[in-house]
Motif scaffolding. Sequence first.
Motif, PDB file in Angstrom:
ATOM      1  N   GLY A   1       0.793  -1.215   0.000  1.00 23.28           N
ATOM      2  CA  GLY A   1       0.000   0.000   0.000  1.00 23.28           C
ATOM      3  C   GLY A   1       0.830   1.271   0.000  1.00 23.28           C
ATOM      4  O   GLY A   1       1.934   1.321  -0.569  1.00 23.28           O
ATOM      5  N   PRO A   2       0.316   2.311   0.649  1.00 22.24           N
ATOM      6  CA  PRO A   2       1.015   3.599   0.657  1.00 22.24           C
ATOM      7  C   PRO A   2       2.423   3.529   1.248  1.00 22.24           C
ATOM      8  O   PRO A   2       3.309   4.273   0.820  1.00 22.24           O
ATOM      9  CB  PRO A   2       0.100   4.482   1.511  1.00 22.24           C
ATOM     10  CG  PRO A   2      -1.260   3.878   1.362  1.00 22.24           C
ATOM     11  CD  PRO A   2      -1.022   2.403   1.282  1.00 22.24           C
TER      12      PRO A   2
ATOM     13  N   GLU B   1      -0.877  -3.364  -6.940  1.00 17.21           N
ATOM     14  CA  GLU B   1      -1.312  -2.165  -6.216  1.00 17.21           C
ATOM     15  C   GLU B   1      -0.258  -1.070  -6.309  1.00 17.21           C
ATOM     16  O   GLU B   1      -0.578   0.114  -6.472  1.00 17.21           O
ATOM     17  CB  GLU B   1      -1.578  -2.519  -4.754  1.00 17.21           C
ATOM     18  CG  GLU B   1      -2.130  -1.358  -3.940  1.00 17.21           C
ATOM     19  CD  GLU B   1      -2.375  -1.732  -2.490  1.00 17.21           C
ATOM     20  OE1 GLU B   1      -3.103  -0.989  -1.804  1.00 17.21           O
ATOM     21  OE2 GLU B   1      -1.822  -2.768  -2.031  1.00 17.21           O
ATOM     22  N   LEU B   2       1.017  -1.461  -6.228  1.00 19.07           N
ATOM     23  CA  LEU B   2       2.093  -0.489  -6.346  1.00 19.07           C
ATOM     24  C   LEU B   2       2.072   0.183  -7.717  1.00 19.07           C
ATOM     25  O   LEU B   2       2.328   1.382  -7.839  1.00 19.07           O
ATOM     26  CB  LEU B   2       3.444  -1.177  -6.125  1.00 19.07           C
ATOM     27  CG  LEU B   2       4.701  -0.332  -6.312  1.00 19.07           C
ATOM     28  CD1 LEU B   2       4.741   0.808  -5.303  1.00 19.07           C
ATOM     29  CD2 LEU B   2       5.955  -1.196  -6.188  1.00 19.07           C
ATOM     30  N   ALA B   3       1.730  -0.590  -8.748  1.00 14.71           N
ATOM     31  CA  ALA B   3       1.695  -0.063 -10.105  1.00 14.71           C
ATOM     32  C   ALA B   3       0.430   0.736 -10.390  1.00 14.71           C
ATOM     33  O   ALA B   3       0.318   1.367 -11.446  1.00 14.71           O
ATOM     34  CB  ALA B   3       1.825  -1.203 -11.105  1.00 14.71           C
ATOM     35  N   GLY B   4      -0.536   0.677  -9.475  1.00 12.97           N
ATOM     36  CA  GLY B   4      -1.768   1.430  -9.656  1.00 12.97           C
ATOM     37  C   GLY B   4      -2.786   0.757 -10.541  1.00 12.97           C
ATOM     38  O   GLY B   4      -3.689   1.404 -11.068  1.00 12.97           O
ATOM     39  N   GLY B   5      -2.680  -0.555 -10.726  1.00  9.75           N
ATOM     40  CA  GLY B   5      -3.630  -1.273 -11.571  1.00  9.75           C
ATOM     41  C   GLY B   5      -3.450  -2.763 -11.424  1.00  9.75           C
ATOM     42  O   GLY B   5      -2.684  -3.245 -10.583  1.00  9.75           O
ATOM     43  N   GLY B   6      -4.134  -3.523 -12.239  1.00  5.48           N
ATOM     44  CA  GLY B   6      -4.039  -4.970 -12.177  1.00  5.48           C
ATOM     45  C   GLY B   6      -2.907  -5.498 -13.035  1.00  5.48           C
ATOM     46  O   GLY B   6      -2.228  -4.752 -13.743  1.00  5.48           O
ATOM     47  N   LEU B   7      -2.717  -6.802 -12.937  1.00  5.20           N
ATOM     48  CA  LEU B   7      -1.731  -7.487 -13.771  1.00  5.20           C
ATOM     49  C   LEU B   7      -2.493  -8.100 -14.941  1.00  5.20           C
ATOM     50  O   LEU B   7      -2.935  -9.236 -14.891  1.00  5.20           O
ATOM     51  CB  LEU B   7      -0.991  -8.550 -12.964  1.00  5.20           C
ATOM     52  CG  LEU B   7      -0.172  -8.033 -11.780  1.00  5.20           C
ATOM     53  CD1 LEU B   7       0.406  -9.193 -10.975  1.00  5.20           C
ATOM     54  CD2 LEU B   7       0.938  -7.112 -12.251  1.00  5.20           C
ATOM     55  N   GLY B   8      -2.652  -7.326 -15.995  1.00  2.64           N
ATOM     56  CA  GLY B   8      -3.496  -7.741 -17.102  1.00  2.64           C
ATOM     57  C   GLY B   8      -2.843  -8.768 -18.005  1.00  2.64           C
ATOM     58  O   GLY B   8      -1.636  -8.998 -17.969  1.00  2.64           O
TER      59      GLY B   8
END
Length: 314
Positions: free
Chosen positions: A170-171, A194-201
């Motif tokens: 997280g933060p 979460e660190l990347a700000g999105g999912g692992l697509g």
Amino acid sequence: MIVTLTAHPAMDRAIRLDAPLQPGEVQAATGEREDAGGKGINVARAVAAAGASTVAVLPLAQDDPFDAALRATGVPALRVPVAGRARTNLTITDPAGTTTKINLPGASLAPGETAALIAAVVDATAEARWLVLAGSLPPGVGDDFYVEVVQAVRAAHGASAPLVAVDTSGPALRAVVDRATPDLIKPNDEELAELAGGGLGGPDLNAAVLAVARTVVPDRARAALVTLGARGAILVTADGAWIGAAPRIRVASTVGAGDSSLAGYLLAESEGAAPPERLARAIRYGAAAASLAGTQAPRPMDLPTADVPISAID
């Protein structure tokens, strides 16, 4: 010497069931155990079990019952006196290894206690090879607490400062990656996303993990050890990337498996092992921890002997 900081320690109470958890029902447990836990303490326990030098730094009141469980582990510890008491984390595991966790909030740290904790870490790391900053942050400290610790340690020790490994989420993870450039981060795939700000697509999880890790390594973190549970782990450094498959085991509890993976990696690195061997050791330690009940620290004799294939990936 591997020094760990656990700013948010917890008494880990594990309960085993003989059937799947049934919410709203009354169920009998087949067993329970309590362990002195918190991610940094778990790392220190595994390091100590391997016969390596370690010190666990933590905030702890003199009359806290947690101290008896900590002393029972035999891990050398530097206790920073605080007013509050360690929290309790409850883990419920069924016969299939499915784990349900309930983590209680810990006591808030006052500004003076926070400063004393940072000072204790600075003192403990005077001759350390690694400093491990692990776990969630307690109430009363900001998301940049780990940044403050890293800055204080590097300012005090200069060129002899230890390497820094961070295992949080997280933060707190985002802050330390953005502002402190740790030498190693150890997220799982969800924490990395979460660190990347999105999912692992995409259909290929390994490719997605590598792509996201490369947005962090080596500019914002020197290396990333990404644990993938039963799927193994991926190591990404400035020089390359490797993937390893986990050996088949009978799962008893997944609590602390990632912490043991980090311990295995640090032990291998401290012995001068090359990156593929570090990854293999991390996977073995994680698998060993998952095969043990509760939050037990694996010993070298507990490590699975099955082959852990390691492959370089692009």
